[in-house]
Design an enzyme around this catalytic site. Structure first.
Site, PDB file in Angstrom:
ATOM      1  N   GLY A  13     -27.905 -16.338 -19.214  1.00 30.34           N
ATOM      2  CA  GLY A  13     -29.336 -16.100 -19.420  1.00 30.34           C
ATOM      3  C   GLY A  13     -30.266 -16.909 -18.536  1.00 30.34           C
ATOM      4  O   GLY A  13     -31.396 -17.200 -18.937  1.00 30.34           O
ATOM      5  N   SER A  14     -29.828 -17.228 -17.314  1.00 30.97           N
ATOM      6  CA  SER A  14     -30.741 -17.986 -16.445  1.00 30.97           C
ATOM      7  C   SER A  14     -31.906 -17.112 -15.983  1.00 30.97           C
ATOM      8  O   SER A  14     -33.019 -17.613 -15.805  1.00 30.97           O
ATOM      9  CB  SER A  14     -30.001 -18.597 -15.250  1.00 30.97           C
ATOM     10  OG  SER A  14     -29.623 -17.618 -14.315  1.00 30.97           O
ATOM     11  N   ARG A  93     -23.210  -4.121 -20.040  1.00 35.64           N
ATOM     12  CA  ARG A  93     -22.819  -2.774 -20.463  1.00 35.64           C
ATOM     13  C   ARG A  93     -23.719  -1.740 -19.793  1.00 35.64           C
ATOM     14  O   ARG A  93     -24.907  -1.982 -19.598  1.00 35.64           O
ATOM     15  CB  ARG A  93     -22.943  -2.613 -21.979  1.00 35.64           C
ATOM     16  CG  ARG A  93     -21.924  -3.418 -22.705  1.00 35.64           C
ATOM     17  CD  ARG A  93     -22.024  -3.281 -24.197  1.00 35.64           C
ATOM     18  NE  ARG A  93     -21.141  -4.264 -24.775  1.00 35.64           N
ATOM     19  CZ  ARG A  93     -19.833  -4.087 -24.933  1.00 35.64           C
ATOM     20  NH1 ARG A  93     -19.275  -2.938 -24.620  1.00 35.64           N
ATOM     21  NH2 ARG A  93     -19.075  -5.048 -25.423  1.00 35.64           N
ATOM     22  N   ASN A 109     -33.665  -3.683 -14.234  1.00 38.19           N
ATOM     23  CA  ASN A 109     -32.421  -4.444 -14.092  1.00 38.19           C
ATOM     24  C   ASN A 109     -32.508  -5.288 -12.836  1.00 38.19           C
ATOM     25  O   ASN A 109     -33.228  -4.952 -11.897  1.00 38.19           O
ATOM     26  CB  ASN A 109     -31.224  -3.482 -13.984  1.00 38.19           C
ATOM     27  CG  ASN A 109     -29.902  -4.217 -13.882  1.00 38.19           C
ATOM     28  OD1 ASN A 109     -29.673  -5.203 -14.601  1.00 38.19           O
ATOM     29  ND2 ASN A 109     -29.031  -3.801 -12.986  1.00 38.19           N
ATOM     30  N   HIS A 111     -29.983  -7.060  -9.867  1.00 35.41           N
ATOM     31  CA  HIS A 111     -28.626  -6.956  -9.328  1.00 35.41           C
ATOM     32  C   HIS A 111     -28.495  -7.897  -8.128  1.00 35.41           C
ATOM     33  O   HIS A 111     -29.385  -7.924  -7.274  1.00 35.41           O
ATOM     34  CB  HIS A 111     -28.352  -5.507  -8.908  1.00 35.41           C
ATOM     35  CG  HIS A 111     -26.951  -5.303  -8.434  1.00 35.41           C
ATOM     36  ND1 HIS A 111     -25.870  -5.293  -9.294  1.00 35.41           N
ATOM     37  CD2 HIS A 111     -26.443  -5.160  -7.185  1.00 35.41           C
ATOM     38  CE1 HIS A 111     -24.757  -5.128  -8.596  1.00 35.41           C
ATOM     39  NE2 HIS A 111     -25.076  -5.045  -7.312  1.00 35.41           N
ATOM     40  N   ASP A 143     -31.711   4.012 -14.215  1.00 33.98           N
ATOM     41  CA  ASP A 143     -31.491   5.428 -14.519  1.00 33.98           C
ATOM     42  C   ASP A 143     -30.070   5.580 -15.070  1.00 33.98           C
ATOM     43  O   ASP A 143     -29.448   4.593 -15.458  1.00 33.98           O
ATOM     44  CB  ASP A 143     -31.776   6.321 -13.295  1.00 33.98           C
ATOM     45  CG  ASP A 143     -30.796   6.066 -12.165  1.00 33.98           C
ATOM     46  OD1 ASP A 143     -29.801   5.324 -12.380  1.00 33.98           O
ATOM     47  OD2 ASP A 143     -31.015   6.612 -11.066  1.00 33.98           O
ATOM     48  N   GLU A 144     -29.552   6.797 -15.059  1.00 28.94           N
ATOM     49  CA  GLU A 144     -28.255   7.032 -15.707  1.00 28.94           C
ATOM     50  C   GLU A 144     -27.081   6.442 -14.921  1.00 28.94           C
ATOM     51  O   GLU A 144     -25.978   6.314 -15.444  1.00 28.94           O
ATOM     52  CB  GLU A 144     -28.030   8.540 -15.915  1.00 28.94           C
ATOM     53  CG  GLU A 144     -28.842   9.137 -17.057  1.00 28.94           C
ATOM     54  CD  GLU A 144     -30.308   9.370 -16.706  1.00 28.94           C
ATOM     55  OE1 GLU A 144     -30.720   9.103 -15.556  1.00 28.94           O
ATOM     56  OE2 GLU A 144     -31.046   9.814 -17.611  1.00 28.94           O
ATOM     57  N   ASP A 147     -26.598   0.830 -11.336  1.00 27.83           N
ATOM     58  CA  ASP A 147     -27.373   0.161 -10.279  1.00 27.83           C
ATOM     59  C   ASP A 147     -27.923   1.149  -9.258  1.00 27.83           C
ATOM     60  O   ASP A 147     -27.953   0.855  -8.052  1.00 27.83           O
ATOM     61  CB  ASP A 147     -26.507  -0.916  -9.589  1.00 27.83           C
ATOM     62  CG  ASP A 147     -25.957  -1.940 -10.569  1.00 27.83           C
ATOM     63  OD1 ASP A 147     -26.681  -2.322 -11.504  1.00 27.83           O
ATOM     64  OD2 ASP A 147     -24.797  -2.360 -10.406  1.00 27.83           O
ATOM     65  N   GLU A 176     -33.277 -14.557  -7.331  1.00 28.27           N
ATOM     66  CA  GLU A 176     -33.368 -13.693  -8.525  1.00 28.27           C
ATOM     67  C   GLU A 176     -34.440 -14.209  -9.478  1.00 28.27           C
ATOM     68  O   GLU A 176     -35.226 -13.429 -10.033  1.00 28.27           O
ATOM     69  CB  GLU A 176     -32.019 -13.662  -9.267  1.00 28.27           C
ATOM     70  CG  GLU A 176     -30.918 -12.924  -8.539  1.00 28.27           C
ATOM     71  CD  GLU A 176     -29.658 -12.810  -9.396  1.00 28.27           C
ATOM     72  OE1 GLU A 176     -29.767 -12.567 -10.606  1.00 28.27           O
ATOM     73  OE2 GLU A 176     -28.555 -12.978  -8.842  1.00 28.27           O
TER      74      GLU A 176
HETATM   75  C1  GRF Z   1     -27.179 -12.285 -12.279  1.00 29.90           C
HETATM   76  O1  GRF Z   1     -26.539 -12.571 -11.076  1.00 29.90           O
HETATM   77  C2  GRF Z   1     -27.726 -10.887 -12.276  1.00 29.90           C
HETATM   78  O2  GRF Z   1     -28.144 -10.458 -11.020  1.00 29.90           O
HETATM   79  C3  GRF Z   1     -26.533 -10.083 -12.717  1.00 29.90           C
HETATM   80  O3  GRF Z   1     -25.902 -10.875 -13.686  1.00 29.90           O
HETATM   81  C4  GRF Z   1     -26.215 -12.251 -13.447  1.00 29.90           C
HETATM   82  C5  GRF Z   1     -26.826 -12.788 -14.702  1.00 29.90           C
HETATM   83  O4  GRF Z   1     -27.056 -14.167 -14.649  1.00 29.90           O
HETATM   84  N1  GRF Z   1     -26.932  -8.771 -13.200  1.00 29.90           N
HETATM   85  P1  GRF Z   1     -27.882 -14.880 -15.795  1.00 29.90           P
HETATM   86  O5  GRF Z   1     -27.178 -14.553 -17.115  1.00 29.90           O
HETATM   87  O6  GRF Z   1     -29.279 -14.360 -15.772  1.00 29.90           O
HETATM   88  O7  GRF Z   1     -27.823 -16.350 -15.502  1.00 29.90           O
END
Ligand code: GRF
Length: 195
Positions: A13-14, A93, A109, A111, A143-144, A147, A176
C-alpha cells in the site's frame, strides 16, 4: 463538494499512502478517502489505512464461494461508500466485466511500465530482460482487459547499467507515488475526460 476516493489494494500500500498524503496536504483539492478495501486481510496497506483512521475493509477472497460473490461484497461496500473514483493501487485481481461496467470511467489503475509495453505481472523484470533503456509507470482508466484502458499519464525513468529488478522497481515506485496523485487531480478537475 468533496471528491470521494475508494482504494483497492492487495499488498504493502505505498501508493495508497502517497495518495493519502496528497489528500491530507491538499494536493488533491477537495478529496477524501472514503474506503480502503483489500482482498487480503493481512495486507500492510489495510493496516496503514487503519493507522490513518480511514475506513478499512478486509474482504477475504477465501471467505466466498465464487469470484462473483466476492466482487458482490466489494460492490456492496462501494455502493455505501459512494466513491467518485475507485483507485486500484496494487490490487492483484482482474475485475470482472460486470464490475467494470458498473463503474465505467471511474476506475483508475497504476502499472509499473510504460503501457502498452509489459502489461501484467513482473513488468519491471520483463522491461529489464527486453533490454529497455527507458521504463516508468502508467496511470490509466480500467477497462475489461488487463492493463489496457486509456492512459491518463505516464512518467519515465532511465534503466541504468547494472540495474536489478529491485533497483529498477524502486526507481519506478518513486515516480508512481507522484504520478497517481497527479492523475487523480487531473481526472477530478475535469482536465482528463473519463471514457
Ligand atoms: C506498484 O508497483 C503498482 O504499480 C503495481 O503494484 C505495486 C503496488 O505497490 N500495480 P504498493 O502496494 O502501492 O506499494
Amino acid at each position: 463538494m468533496p471528491r470521494r476516493l475508494a482504494v483497492l489494494l492487495s499488498g504493502r500500500g505505498s501508493n495508497f499512502e502517497a495518495i493519502a498524503e496528497a489528500v491530507d496536504s491538499g494536493a488533491i483539492p477537495g478529496a477524501e478517502i472514503v474506503a480502503v478495501i483489500s482482498d487480503v486481510p493481512a495486507a500492510v496497506g489495510l493496516e496503514r489505512a487503519r493507522r490513518r483512521g480511514l475506513p478499512a475493509f478486509p474482504v477475504d477472497r477465501s471467505g466466498f464461494a465464487s469470484r462473483g460473490e466476492h466482487e458482490s461484497e466489494i460492490l456492496r461496500i462501494l455502493e455505501e461508500a459512494k466513491p467518485d473514483l475507485i483507485c486500484l493501487a496494487g490490487y492483484m485481481r482482474v475485475l470482472s466485466p460486470e464490475f467494470v461496467a458498473r463503474h465505467r470511467g471511474r476506475i483508475l489503475n497504476i502499472h509499473p511500465a510504460l503501457l502498452p509495453k509489459f502489461p501484467g505481472l513482473h513488468a519491471q523484470k520483463r522491461a529489464l530482460e527486453a533490454g529497455e533503456t527507458v521504463s516508468g509507470c502508467t496511470v490509466h482508466f480500467v477497462d475489461e482487459g488487463t492493463d489496457t484502458g486509456p492512459v491518463i499519464l505516464q512518467r519515465t525513468v532511465p534503466v541504468l547499467p547494472g540495474d536489478t529488478e529491485e533497483s529498477l522497481s524502486e526507481r519506478i515506485l518513486v515516480e508512481e507515488h507522484q504520478a497517481y496523485s497527479e492523475a487523480i487531480r487531473r481526472v477530478l478537475s475535469g482536465g482528463v475526460k473519463s471514457p
